[in-house]
Each structure stands twice: as C-alpha cells, then as structure tokens.
Motif scaffolding. Structure first.
Motif, mmCIF file in Angstrom:
data_model
loop_
_atom_site.group_PDB
_atom_site.id
_atom_site.type_symbol
_atom_site.label_atom_id
_atom_site.label_comp_id
_atom_site.label_asym_id
_atom_site.label_seq_id
_atom_site.Cartn_x
_atom_site.Cartn_y
_atom_site.Cartn_z
ATOM 1 N N LEU A 1 0.817 -1.212 0.000
ATOM 2 C CA LEU A 1 0.000 0.000 0.000
ATOM 3 C C LEU A 1 0.850 1.261 0.000
ATOM 4 O O LEU A 1 0.473 2.271 -0.588
ATOM 5 N N GLY A 2 2.009 1.190 0.665
ATOM 6 C CA GLY A 2 2.867 2.356 0.753
ATOM 7 C C GLY A 2 3.892 2.449 -0.352
ATOM 8 O O GLY A 2 4.747 3.318 -0.326
ATOM 9 N N GLY A 3 3.872 1.540 -1.314
ATOM 10 C CA GLY A 3 4.838 1.594 -2.404
ATOM 11 C C GLY A 3 5.585 0.294 -2.584
ATOM 12 O O GLY A 3 4.982 -0.751 -2.804
ATOM 13 N N THR A 4 6.886 0.348 -2.432
ATOM 14 C CA THR A 4 7.723 -0.809 -2.742
ATOM 15 C C THR A 4 8.119 -1.643 -1.525
ATOM 16 O O THR A 4 8.840 -2.629 -1.666
ATOM 17 N N ALA A 5 7.668 -1.255 -0.354
ATOM 18 C CA ALA A 5 7.966 -2.009 0.870
ATOM 19 C C ALA A 5 6.753 -1.945 1.789
ATOM 20 O O ALA A 5 5.947 -1.011 1.697
ATOM 21 N N PRO A 6 6.600 -2.932 2.669
ATOM 22 C CA PRO A 6 5.480 -2.885 3.617
ATOM 23 C C PRO A 6 5.543 -1.596 4.449
ATOM 24 O O PRO A 6 6.625 -1.138 4.819
ATOM 25 N N SER A 7 4.377 -1.044 4.715
ATOM 26 C CA SER A 7 4.285 0.216 5.451
ATOM 27 C C SER A 7 3.333 0.071 6.633
ATOM 28 O O SER A 7 2.695 -0.968 6.805
ATOM 29 N N ALA A 8 3.212 1.137 7.375
ATOM 30 C CA ALA A 8 2.270 1.161 8.497
ATOM 31 C C ALA A 8 0.845 0.906 8.005
ATOM 32 O O ALA A 8 0.048 0.265 8.700
ATOM 33 N N ALA A 9 0.526 1.365 6.810
ATOM 34 C CA ALA A 9 -0.812 1.133 6.250
ATOM 35 C C ALA A 9 -1.041 -0.362 6.024
ATOM 36 O O ALA A 9 -2.111 -0.890 6.348
ATOM 37 N N ASP A 10 -0.038 -1.054 5.490
ATOM 38 C CA ASP A 10 -0.159 -2.503 5.278
ATOM 39 C C ASP A 10 -0.376 -3.226 6.609
ATOM 40 O O ASP A 10 -1.237 -4.098 6.719
ATOM 41 N N PHE A 11 0.423 -2.845 7.607
ATOM 42 C CA PHE A 11 0.333 -3.512 8.905
ATOM 43 C C PHE A 11 -0.934 -3.137 9.664
ATOM 44 O O PHE A 11 -1.346 -3.846 10.573
ATOM 45 N N THR A 12 -1.571 -2.045 9.289
ATOM 46 C CA THR A 12 -2.853 -1.669 9.889
ATOM 47 C C THR A 12 -3.993 -2.437 9.233
ATOM 48 O O THR A 12 -4.903 -2.916 9.919
ATOM 49 N N LEU A 13 -3.948 -2.577 7.922
ATOM 50 C CA LEU A 13 -5.039 -3.251 7.205
ATOM 51 C C LEU A 13 -5.007 -4.763 7.380
ATOM 52 O O LEU A 13 -6.062 -5.402 7.508
ATOM 53 N N TYR A 14 -3.827 -5.344 7.397
ATOM 54 C CA TYR A 14 -3.726 -6.804 7.364
ATOM 55 C C TYR A 14 -4.496 -7.528 8.481
ATOM 56 O O TYR A 14 -5.189 -8.512 8.192
ATOM 57 N N PRO A 15 -4.423 -7.107 9.733
ATOM 58 C CA PRO A 15 -5.168 -7.861 10.764
ATOM 59 C C PRO A 15 -6.672 -7.944 10.495
ATOM 60 O O PRO A 15 -7.297 -8.972 10.776
ATOM 61 N N SER A 16 -7.235 -6.905 9.931
ATOM 62 C CA SER A 16 -8.669 -6.941 9.633
ATOM 63 C C SER A 16 -8.979 -7.878 8.473
ATOM 64 O O SER A 16 -9.994 -8.579 8.484
ATOM 65 N N VAL A 17 -8.102 -7.911 7.478
ATOM 66 C CA VAL A 17 -8.284 -8.847 6.370
ATOM 67 C C VAL A 17 -8.118 -10.275 6.888
ATOM 68 O O VAL A 17 -8.898 -11.172 6.551
ATOM 69 N N ALA A 18 -7.127 -10.483 7.741
ATOM 70 C CA ALA A 18 -6.907 -11.813 8.321
ATOM 71 C C ALA A 18 -8.101 -12.233 9.187
ATOM 72 O O ALA A 18 -8.436 -13.424 9.246
ATOM 73 N N MET A 19 -8.743 -11.279 9.827
ATOM 74 C CA MET A 19 -9.916 -11.588 10.655
ATOM 75 C C MET A 19 -11.026 -12.215 9.819
ATOM 76 O O MET A 19 -11.765 -13.077 10.295
ATOM 77 N N LEU A 20 -11.125 -11.824 8.560
ATOM 78 C CA LEU A 20 -12.139 -12.424 7.692
ATOM 79 C C LEU A 20 -11.890 -13.921 7.521
ATOM 80 O O LEU A 20 -12.827 -14.714 7.493
#
Length: 128
Positions: free
Chosen positions: A67-86
């Motif tokens: 989400l933040g470009g070419t490396a994992p970012s705070a946005a990726d680490f914020t979104l992922y737990p909710s996607v994993a919750m699904l």
C-alpha cells in the motif's frame, strides 16, 4: 517514510482503514460473538456490502506490491489484521465470507503479508 507527503498519505490510509474497513469487519464479527442478535443477518449483509466497497477501494490504491509503495508500510500492517480476521470468521462459521469477497490484487497482497516473517511471529496462537 522520510518523505512528508508519503507519510501524510500513509496516515490518511490508516485513518481510512480504522474508520471504514475495521467498521465493516466488526459488522461481521458481532453476530458471531452474539449469535442471538435479532438483526444478525442484516448486520452480516450490511458488513459484506461495506467490505465489497472497501476491497474495491483498496484494490484501486494498490499500484505496487504494498500500500505504501515498494515495501510494507504502516498502512499494510494496519489493514492486514482486519483482512486476516475475515479468514478467522470463515474458519469459525464456514460460508459466512464469500470466496469472491477479496479482490484479486488484494488476495495477492494478503499472501505477501502472510509470508512476512513478522506476521508469523505475531500470529495469534489460537489462529494456527
């Protein structure tokens, strides 16, 4: 990120995740935690509709692997737990989360996130 513009964009993304994506996931979780809710089916349907909108939105933002470009970012680490919750919801109540809910680019992103060593280190033991 060091770049102030990129930092501002990521902060905005985090706020959008917290205020919209997480809210949609919570609409799905509450009926599982409180099965006797009289409006459980309505909440689940509303949550699914909101999640379809959210996945489409994030699919359009995902121009690189992250989400933040070419490396994992705070946005990726914020979104992922909710996607994993699904995935957790689907495990607990099969058939609740449609197979086509997660859009193609977001599904590939989810796999990249899951493959990160930090994800494995922080994965809840009861989800294994």
């Amino acid at each position: 990120p060091a770049d102030i513009r990129q930092r501002a964009i990521q902060r905005r993304m985090i706020r959008e995740i917290d205020n919209h994506f997480v809210e949609a996931v919570e609409m799905m979780v509450r009926p599982l935690l409180e099965p006797g809710l009289p409006d459980a089916a309505e909440r689940t349907a509303k949550g699914l509709a909101a999640l379809r909108t959210e996945f489409a939105y994030w699919e359009n933002l995902l121009s690189n692997d992250w989400l933040g470009g070419t490396a994992p970012s705070a946005a990726d680490f914020t979104l992922y737990p909710s996607v994993a919750m699904l995935g957790r919801i689907e495990t607990r109540k099969p058939g609740t989360v449609p197979a086509d809910l997660i859009t193609p680019k977001m599904a590939a992103w989810q796999q990249r996130m899951r493959a990160l060593p930090i994800t494995e280190k922080t994965w809840p033991p009861h989800w294994r």
